[in-house]
Design a protein around this motif. Structure first.
Motif, mmCIF file in Angstrom:
data_model
loop_
_atom_site.group_PDB
_atom_site.id
_atom_site.type_symbol
_atom_site.label_atom_id
_atom_site.label_comp_id
_atom_site.label_asym_id
_atom_site.label_seq_id
_atom_site.Cartn_x
_atom_site.Cartn_y
_atom_site.Cartn_z
ATOM 1 N N LEU A 137 9.899 9.348 -13.252
ATOM 2 C CA LEU A 137 9.740 8.933 -12.017
ATOM 3 C C LEU A 137 8.436 7.953 -11.538
ATOM 4 O O LEU A 137 8.562 6.856 -11.218
ATOM 5 N N THR A 138 7.476 8.400 -12.012
ATOM 6 C CA THR A 138 6.128 7.429 -12.057
ATOM 7 C C THR A 138 6.260 6.226 -12.777
ATOM 8 O O THR A 138 5.674 5.215 -12.306
ATOM 9 N N THR A 139 6.832 6.391 -13.858
ATOM 10 C CA THR A 139 6.854 5.301 -14.794
ATOM 11 C C THR A 139 7.682 4.025 -14.015
ATOM 12 O O THR A 139 7.465 3.054 -13.864
ATOM 13 N N MET A 140 8.721 4.777 -13.452
ATOM 14 C CA MET A 140 9.868 3.710 -12.741
ATOM 15 C C MET A 140 9.049 3.119 -11.644
ATOM 16 O O MET A 140 8.927 1.775 -11.088
ATOM 17 N N GLN A 141 8.201 3.860 -10.716
ATOM 18 C CA GLN A 141 7.345 3.352 -9.632
ATOM 19 C C GLN A 141 6.505 1.996 -10.082
ATOM 20 O O GLN A 141 6.167 1.244 -9.532
ATOM 21 N N ILE A 142 5.808 2.267 -11.454
ATOM 22 C CA ILE A 142 4.821 1.374 -12.034
ATOM 23 C C ILE A 142 5.538 0.082 -12.073
ATOM 24 O O ILE A 142 5.354 -0.823 -11.912
ATOM 25 N N ARG A 143 6.839 0.302 -12.889
ATOM 26 C CA ARG A 143 7.825 -0.859 -13.108
ATOM 27 C C ARG A 143 7.876 -1.722 -11.858
ATOM 28 O O ARG A 143 8.042 -3.010 -11.769
ATOM 29 N N PHE A 162 0.934 -1.267 -0.013
ATOM 30 C CA PHE A 162 -0.012 0.149 -0.002
ATOM 31 C C PHE A 162 0.741 1.457 0.060
ATOM 32 O O PHE A 162 0.433 2.533 -0.623
ATOM 33 N N GLY A 163 1.971 1.089 0.748
ATOM 34 C CA GLY A 163 2.730 2.493 0.632
ATOM 35 C C GLY A 163 3.345 2.521 -0.557
ATOM 36 O O GLY A 163 3.506 3.910 -0.788
ATOM 37 N N GLY A 164 3.780 1.655 -1.449
ATOM 38 C CA GLY A 164 4.255 1.776 -2.672
ATOM 39 C C GLY A 164 2.964 2.707 -3.557
ATOM 40 O O GLY A 164 3.472 3.454 -4.301
ATOM 41 N N HIS A 165 1.781 1.806 -3.333
ATOM 42 C CA HIS A 165 0.748 2.585 -4.209
ATOM 43 C C HIS A 165 0.515 4.069 -3.939
ATOM 44 O O HIS A 165 0.279 5.125 -4.744
ATOM 45 N N LEU A 166 0.664 4.444 -2.321
ATOM 46 C CA LEU A 166 0.537 5.806 -2.109
ATOM 47 C C LEU A 166 1.336 6.788 -2.437
ATOM 48 O O LEU A 166 1.203 7.738 -3.177
ATOM 49 N N ILE A 167 2.881 6.341 -2.723
ATOM 50 C CA ILE A 167 3.839 7.333 -2.995
ATOM 51 C C ILE A 167 3.734 7.296 -4.662
ATOM 52 O O ILE A 167 3.813 8.493 -5.059
ATOM 53 N N ARG A 168 3.378 6.230 -5.247
ATOM 54 C CA ARG A 168 2.942 6.467 -6.551
ATOM 55 C C ARG A 168 2.143 7.382 -6.979
ATOM 56 O O ARG A 168 2.163 8.175 -7.916
ATOM 57 N N SER A 169 0.967 7.154 -6.218
ATOM 58 C CA SER A 169 -0.187 8.523 -6.401
ATOM 59 C C SER A 169 0.108 9.625 -6.021
ATOM 60 O O SER A 169 -0.265 10.538 -6.734
ATOM 61 N N VAL A 170 1.004 9.991 -5.016
ATOM 62 C CA VAL A 170 1.356 11.058 -4.731
ATOM 63 C C VAL A 170 2.195 11.807 -5.702
ATOM 64 O O VAL A 170 1.896 13.083 -6.224
ATOM 65 N N VAL A 171 3.090 11.159 -6.272
ATOM 66 C CA VAL A 171 3.824 11.597 -7.447
ATOM 67 C C VAL A 171 3.089 11.794 -8.763
ATOM 68 O O VAL A 171 3.252 12.633 -9.580
ATOM 69 N N THR A 174 -4.498 -3.604 -10.631
ATOM 70 C CA THR A 174 -4.722 -2.950 -9.168
ATOM 71 C C THR A 174 -3.823 -1.928 -9.021
ATOM 72 O O THR A 174 -4.174 -1.000 -8.315
ATOM 73 N N ILE A 175 -2.583 -1.641 -9.765
ATOM 74 C CA ILE A 175 -2.032 -0.385 -9.876
ATOM 75 C C ILE A 175 -3.027 0.916 -10.159
ATOM 76 O O ILE A 175 -3.097 1.914 -9.633
ATOM 77 N N SER A 176 -3.583 0.511 -11.241
ATOM 78 C CA SER A 176 -4.387 1.405 -11.811
ATOM 79 C C SER A 176 -5.862 2.124 -10.963
ATOM 80 O O SER A 176 -6.257 3.093 -10.710
ATOM 81 N N LEU A 177 -6.316 0.832 -10.176
ATOM 82 C CA LEU A 177 -7.313 1.070 -9.256
ATOM 83 C C LEU A 177 -7.174 1.994 -8.171
ATOM 84 O O LEU A 177 -7.592 2.845 -7.752
ATOM 85 N N TRP A 178 -5.791 1.618 -7.434
ATOM 86 C CA TRP A 178 -5.447 2.538 -6.297
ATOM 87 C C TRP A 178 -5.112 3.596 -6.874
ATOM 88 O O TRP A 178 -5.239 4.427 -6.006
ATOM 89 N N ALA A 184 -6.546 5.722 -9.196
ATOM 90 C CA ALA A 184 -7.693 6.288 -9.439
ATOM 91 C C ALA A 184 -8.392 6.689 -8.056
ATOM 92 O O ALA A 184 -8.827 7.891 -7.813
ATOM 93 N N ILE A 185 -8.358 5.754 -7.287
ATOM 94 C CA ILE A 185 -9.157 5.929 -5.710
ATOM 95 C C ILE A 185 -8.360 6.940 -4.805
ATOM 96 O O ILE A 185 -8.684 7.897 -4.283
ATOM 97 N N LEU A 186 -6.870 6.733 -4.729
ATOM 98 C CA LEU A 186 -6.190 7.407 -3.993
ATOM 99 C C LEU A 186 -6.199 8.897 -4.517
ATOM 100 O O LEU A 186 -6.062 9.740 -3.699
ATOM 101 N N MET A 187 -6.070 8.977 -5.703
ATOM 102 C CA MET A 187 -6.006 10.531 -6.364
ATOM 103 C C MET A 187 -7.458 11.243 -5.904
ATOM 104 O O MET A 187 -7.223 12.412 -5.962
#
Length: 305
Positions: free
Chosen positions: A167-173, A66-75, A183-187, A189-192
């Motif tokens: 940086l966002t692309t790297m986090q997705i990778r 979840f922390g990774g999804h949160l950071i990815r969404s913030v970036v 799952t990445i896309s859903l989190w 959209a929800i977090l943003m």
């Protein structure tokens, strides 16, 4: 994977059209509505399309990162903010060109973050790409002392968006190693949506019916673009259709010309050729490298049998 180059190319080119169109709508509303309000509605109304994609393979929200999804969404949110600010103040085509620096920043960021050693070809491509940025800047007089501070800052912000996007692309990778793409896309959209909803009571500006319609369409176009892009990359290899992502410049130039009277300059066109050329070179180099690796692996396997 069933490879259908023609289908993938058409879908990806169509996705870039919807991205250019939603950027034009963000440009229209950006001068009247707060940036975070626009991004909130973009994520909110794109969520049904993300759910549509996820429903095909199963909606999975369970995650151990979840922390990774949160950071990815913030970036990712920072990147979206940069896009709205820059498309509001720059010609659509020029903002689009500067966003194409993302592959160049990917090479630079891969050194400290992934400990990679880029090849000579990649370094040459990076130099060519940033030479294109300089050409665009010279065309606007941004390197002269009489350039306005506002335009310089906005151009730097557009350039920085390429780095944040990389940086966002790297986090997705990194997340893709253990998480499904849906799952990445859903989190995201929800977090943003949640993050941009929090400040709404403090920044809210009631949109008129025209702006409200634009906000709904922005979200729908963002969702449609994501569906088309997902289908495109499911049709064939990314390296094969990657160059068609640059058709976004054509759409941005056409919409900017006829919708906002933005006539692309010669310097912008030359800079675009350099930046896009460097990106395509890297895509082709990656494709050749993967093919060479596959051949080597086949030969080694044959020798070992």
């Amino acid at each position: 994977m069933k490879h259908d180059l023609k289908r993938g190319a058409v879908l990806l080119a169509s996705a870039t059209f919807f991205v250019a169109a939603l950027n034009a709508l963000q440009k229209l509303t950006g001068s009247r509505l707060p940036t975070l309000e626009i991004i909130f509605f973009r994520n909110l109304f794109s969520l049904p399309f993300v759910l549509l994609i996820a429903s095909r393979t199963g909606i999975i929200l369970k995650t151990h990162h979840f922390g990774g999804h949160l950071i990815r969404s913030v970036v990712g949110l920072i990147s979206m903010i940069m896009v709205v600010i820059t498309v509001t103040r720059l010609p659509l085509a020029e903002q689009q060109v500067l966003s194409y620096t993302q592959p160049l920043f990917l090479v630079l960021l891969s050194i400290p973050l992934l400990h990679e050693r880029p090849s000579l070809q990649r370094w040459i491509a990076v130099l060519i790409g940033f030479a294109g940025v300089v050409v665009v800047a010279l065309g606007k007089g941004l390197l002269n002392t009489d350039a306005t501070s506002v335009s310089t800052v906005i151009y730097l912000l557009a350039l920085a968006q390429g780095a944040v996007g990389a940086l966002t692309t790297m986090q997705i990778r990194q997340l893709s190693a253990t998480e499904a793409s849906t799952t990445i896309s859903l989190w995201q959209a929800i977090l943003m949506t949640v993050m941009t909803a929090a400040p709404l009571p403090f920044i809210w500006v009631t949109p008129g019916w025209q702006d409200a319609l634009c906000l709904v369409v922005v979200g729908a176009f963002a969702g449609i673009a994501q569906v088309l892009q997902t289908e495109a990359f499911a049709s064939t290899q990314v390296s094969a259709i990657g160059p068609f992502a640059y058709t976004g410049l054509l759409w941005a130039a056409i919409i900017g010309w006829f919708g906002f009277g933005e006539v692309p300059s010669v310097a912008m066109a030359l800079g675009a050729l350099l930046i896009i050329g460097s990106g395509i070179w890297m895509l082709r180099h990656d494709r050749a490298s993967k093919a060479k690796t596959a051949v080597t692996a086949t030969v080694e396997a044959a020798e070992g049998s």
